[in-house]
Design a protein around this motif. Structure first.
Motif, PDB file in Angstrom:
ATOM      1  N   GLY A 282       0.774  -1.231   0.000  1.00 12.94           N
ATOM      2  CA  GLY A 282       0.000   0.000   0.000  1.00 12.94           C
ATOM      3  C   GLY A 282       0.803   1.276   0.000  1.00 12.94           C
ATOM      4  N   VAL A 283       2.155   1.187   0.025  1.00 14.33           N
ATOM      5  CA  VAL A 283       2.963   2.396   0.063  1.00 14.33           C
ATOM      6  C   VAL A 283       3.738   2.549  -1.239  1.00 14.33           C
ATOM      7  N   HIS A 284       4.183   3.783  -1.502  1.00 12.05           N
ATOM      8  CA  HIS A 284       4.816   4.104  -2.782  1.00 12.05           C
ATOM      9  C   HIS A 284       6.333   3.975  -2.733  1.00 12.05           C
ATOM     10  N   ASN A 285       6.896   3.607  -1.602  1.00 12.54           N
ATOM     11  CA  ASN A 285       8.351   3.435  -1.507  1.00 12.54           C
ATOM     12  C   ASN A 285       8.828   2.327  -2.430  1.00 12.54           C
ATOM     13  N   PRO A 286      10.083   2.380  -2.848  1.00 11.30           N
ATOM     14  CA  PRO A 286      10.676   1.165  -3.405  1.00 11.30           C
ATOM     15  C   PRO A 286      10.762   0.127  -2.293  1.00 11.30           C
ATOM     16  N   VAL A 287      10.427  -1.112  -2.607  1.00  6.86           N
ATOM     17  CA  VAL A 287      10.408  -2.158  -1.590  1.00  6.86           C
ATOM     18  C   VAL A 287      11.249  -3.332  -2.067  1.00  6.86           C
ATOM     19  N   GLY A 288      11.761  -4.078  -1.100  1.00 13.48           N
ATOM     20  CA  GLY A 288      12.512  -5.284  -1.389  1.00 13.48           C
ATOM     21  C   GLY A 288      11.873  -6.470  -0.706  1.00 13.48           C
ATOM     22  N   VAL A 289      12.206  -7.651  -1.202  1.00 10.82           N
ATOM     23  CA  VAL A 289      11.759  -8.880  -0.554  1.00 10.82           C
ATOM     24  C   VAL A 289      12.918  -9.867  -0.618  1.00 10.82           C
ATOM     25  N   LEU A 303       4.413 -12.818  -5.249  1.00 12.35           N
ATOM     26  CA  LEU A 303       4.903 -11.608  -4.574  1.00 12.35           C
ATOM     27  C   LEU A 303       4.925 -10.425  -5.532  1.00 12.35           C
ATOM     28  N   ILE A 304       5.318 -10.665  -6.768  1.00 12.08           N
ATOM     29  CA  ILE A 304       5.290  -9.591  -7.765  1.00 12.08           C
ATOM     30  C   ILE A 304       3.849  -9.128  -7.994  1.00 12.08           C
ATOM     31  N   ALA A 313       8.680   0.563 -12.953  1.00 15.29           N
ATOM     32  CA  ALA A 313      10.136   0.582 -12.862  1.00 15.29           C
ATOM     33  C   ALA A 313      10.584   1.123 -11.507  1.00 15.29           C
ATOM     34  N   GLY A 314      11.584   0.481 -10.919  1.00 13.92           N
ATOM     35  CA  GLY A 314      12.164   0.942  -9.667  1.00 13.92           C
ATOM     36  C   GLY A 314      11.391   0.588  -8.424  1.00 13.92           C
ATOM     37  N   ARG A 315      10.274  -0.100  -8.567  1.00 12.11           N
ATOM     38  CA  ARG A 315       9.420  -0.397  -7.420  1.00 12.11           C
ATOM     39  C   ARG A 315       9.919  -1.587  -6.596  1.00 12.11           C
ATOM     40  N   LEU A 316      10.286  -2.692  -7.245  1.00  7.11           N
ATOM     41  CA  LEU A 316      10.525  -3.940  -6.515  1.00  7.11           C
ATOM     42  C   LEU A 316      11.961  -4.429  -6.702  1.00  7.11           C
ATOM     43  N   THR A 317      12.569  -4.815  -5.590  1.00  7.34           N
ATOM     44  CA  THR A 317      13.895  -5.433  -5.583  1.00  7.34           C
ATOM     45  C   THR A 317      13.789  -6.819  -4.950  1.00  7.34           C
ATOM     46  N   VAL A 318      14.357  -7.804  -5.602  1.00  6.88           N
ATOM     47  CA  VAL A 318      14.439  -9.152  -5.031  1.00  6.88           C
ATOM     48  C   VAL A 318      15.858  -9.342  -4.510  1.00  6.88           C
ATOM     49  N   ALA A 340      10.237 -14.527 -18.088  1.00  7.61           N
ATOM     50  CA  ALA A 340       9.048 -14.922 -18.845  1.00  7.61           C
ATOM     51  C   ALA A 340       7.839 -14.083 -18.455  1.00  7.61           C
ATOM     52  N   ASP A 341       7.779 -13.671 -17.166  1.00  4.68           N
ATOM     53  CA  ASP A 341       6.671 -12.840 -16.694  1.00  4.68           C
ATOM     54  C   ASP A 341       6.731 -11.456 -17.332  1.00  4.68           C
ATOM     55  N   GLY A 342       7.929 -10.895 -17.430  1.00  2.00           N
ATOM     56  CA  GLY A 342       8.104  -9.636 -18.137  1.00  2.00           C
ATOM     57  C   GLY A 342       8.106  -8.385 -17.291  1.00  2.00           C
ATOM     58  N   ARG A 343       7.626  -8.462 -16.049  1.00  4.72           N
ATOM     59  CA  ARG A 343       7.626  -7.263 -15.212  1.00  4.72           C
ATOM     60  C   ARG A 343       9.025  -7.042 -14.637  1.00  4.72           C
ATOM     61  N   PRO A 344       9.494  -5.786 -14.621  1.00  2.00           N
ATOM     62  CA  PRO A 344      10.884  -5.529 -14.228  1.00  2.00           C
ATOM     63  C   PRO A 344      11.077  -5.593 -12.707  1.00  2.00           C
ATOM     64  N   LEU A 345      12.283  -5.948 -12.304  1.00  2.00           N
ATOM     65  CA  LEU A 345      12.695  -5.845 -10.905  1.00  2.00           C
ATOM     66  C   LEU A 345      14.211  -5.782 -10.863  1.00  2.00           C
ATOM     67  N   THR A 346      14.715  -5.387  -9.722  1.00  2.00           N
ATOM     68  CA  THR A 346      16.160  -5.313  -9.516  1.00  2.00           C
ATOM     69  C   THR A 346      16.610  -6.535  -8.733  1.00  2.00           C
TER      70      THR A 346
END
Length: 446
Positions: A282-289, A303-304, A313-318, A340-346
């Motif tokens: 629910g928050v706009h911060n970049p988040v990691g998992v 999780l994605i 872009a820039g939202r999720l870091t694994v 294969a999913d196509g959504r970006p992450l770091t």
């Protein structure tokens, strides 16, 4: 509207299973502290958070490299100006080496100004037949093994808030006031390379020195290099604290967790339908998992779905914590599923948590060579698959502790007791941290 597209509210996590939460004896006092926190100023600001999201988007594409570092668990006792300065200095030194090695910007993120809570493998600890609640970090209870110290106290969240604020103020002073000037940071590395144990890095350091002289001769405006962007992060473990620090931005109407620029969810609390994921969704911060070796592609994609359903872009870091023995076998499957999913992450490597051992003397420790082997495996997998190794996430201190075995100074089992000061997990010392930076810089150079 799909459930994952529905707007989240700060309180939506209360309807979900919540792991690793303290058992507070006084619910009314907890509510009072949470209300007090909600009335206090934010520790970070929406504009700063948005800037970090832009930097993380660059790291996704390979146009920047992420360096996350700091204490396993910050302590109130060590929240001193000297400790903060030494930790910051170490991260800035590492970043200078990586910037030169990669010829690309380094996103500097500290495990600082909020890493006061830790998940534990058991709710209780037994010594000499006495069982007490486990130590969960200074924002929850005290480290001394006494009944009084180990009772969870919500007042400690207020102490953590105040200490995080003073830490951030000092960091801003250092990074904006000339202390982080590239010329100063470079000069700090000379003592490191003068040590015979690090002779093989001497030529690398000479290259940096030659580049600095060239820039000076070419009339580079070094005043433009006097300031750096430095961001704060911690594990969003204490739900009541993170909820109380969530604010609505008056410009955009978005929710931000203002306790840090970036928050992450730990391996023990990453259930896609659980409270920690619901809160950070629910928050706009970049988040990691953080994900360990048992993570399945289906779990990661879920999780994605929850944390970055639209692939921003820039939202999720694994942050992978696989262990050196398993990373080369486990990581490719997850990368292929994400591709294969196509959504970006770091993709960021945590080479610390999957490689913890207990020495014969009883100290919890890690081996430097094993840590480096996991980092190498991380790079090897990404290079083989043609994907981007986006950064590293390490536990470190600016002090000359003896908590991790090996490195150029050859810390052995007998030396662990000399300066074993961590309250939870072992950390790289200053010299070992710089050694990792030089090693990773060589990897980034290809």
């Amino acid at each position: 509207m799909n459930e994952l597209d529905a707007p989240r509210t700060p309180a939506s996590w209360r309807d979900r299973p919540a792991a690793q939460q303290p058992s507070y004896p006084d619910a009314d006092r907890l509510a009072e502290v949470a209300a007090d926190l909600r009335s206090r100023p934010p520790l970070v600001f929406a504009g700063e958070v948005d800037s970090l999201r832009q930097q993380m988007a660059k790291a996704e594409r390979g146009d920047a490299f992420v360096l996350m570092g700091g204490d396993c668990a910050e302590s109130f006792r060590d929240n001193t100006a000297t400790n903060i300065r030494l930790k910051l200095q170490t991260i800035l030194q590492m970043a200078a080496v990586l910037t030169y090695g990669a010829s690309t910007p380094v996103v500097k993120i500290g495990r600082m100004a909020g890493q006061y809570a830790k998940p534990r493998s058991a709710d209780t600890e037994t010594r000499d037949g006495i069982t007490l609640p486990s130590y969960r970090g200074d924002s929850v209870n005290g480290h001394p093994f006494t009944p009084e110290a180990r009772v969870p106290d919500p007042q400690r969240m207020l102490d953590a808030y105040l200490r995080a604020g003073t830490t951030l103020n000092l960091i801003r002073s250092f990074t904006m006031g000339g202390y982080a000037d590239l010329r100063e940071v470079h000069s700090w590395n000379r003592g490191f390379t003068a040590n015979p144990a690090y002779k093989r890095f001497e030529s690398f350091a000479e290259e940096i020195d030659r580049a600095m002289r060239f820039m000076a001769a070419a009339g580079v405006d070094f005043d433009a290099l006097r300031q750096v962007d430095f961001y704060a992060s911690h594990e969003a473990l204490l739900l009541e604290y993170e909820d109380a620090m969530t604010r609505e931005d008056s410009r955009s109407g978005r929710l931000y967790d203002t306790s840090a620029h970036m928050l992450w969810i730990g391996e023990r609390t990453r259930g896609a339908e659980d409270a920690h994921v619901a809160l950070l969704a629910g928050v706009h911060n970049p988040v990691g998992v953080k994900v360990g070796p048992t993570t399945t592609p289906e779990e990661l994609l879920s999780l994605i779905d929850h944390l970055n359903p639209h692939g921003e872009a820039g939202r999720l870091t694994v942050i992978t914590r696989m262990g050196a023995e398993r990373i080369r076998d486990v990581l490719p499957v997850l990368i292929e599923a994400v591709r294969a999913d196509g959504r970006p992450l770091t993709w960021v490597a945590d080479p610390m948590h999957g490689n913890t051992i207990t020495a014969e003397t009883g100290y919890k420790t890690r081996e430097f060579d094993t840590i480096m082997d996991e980092v190498r495996g991380f790079f090897e997998v990404h290079r083989c698959l043609g994907t981007v190794p986006g950064g590293i996430h390490v536990e470190l201190t600016g002090d000359d502790v003896t908590e991790v075995l090996g490195g150029g100074e050859h810390i052995d089992v007998e030396r662990l007791a000399e300066r074993y000061e961590t309250l939870v997990d072992p950390r790289l010392n200053h010299q070992q941290s710089l050694e990792i930076a030089f090693e990773v810089a060589e990897m980034l150079r290809g």
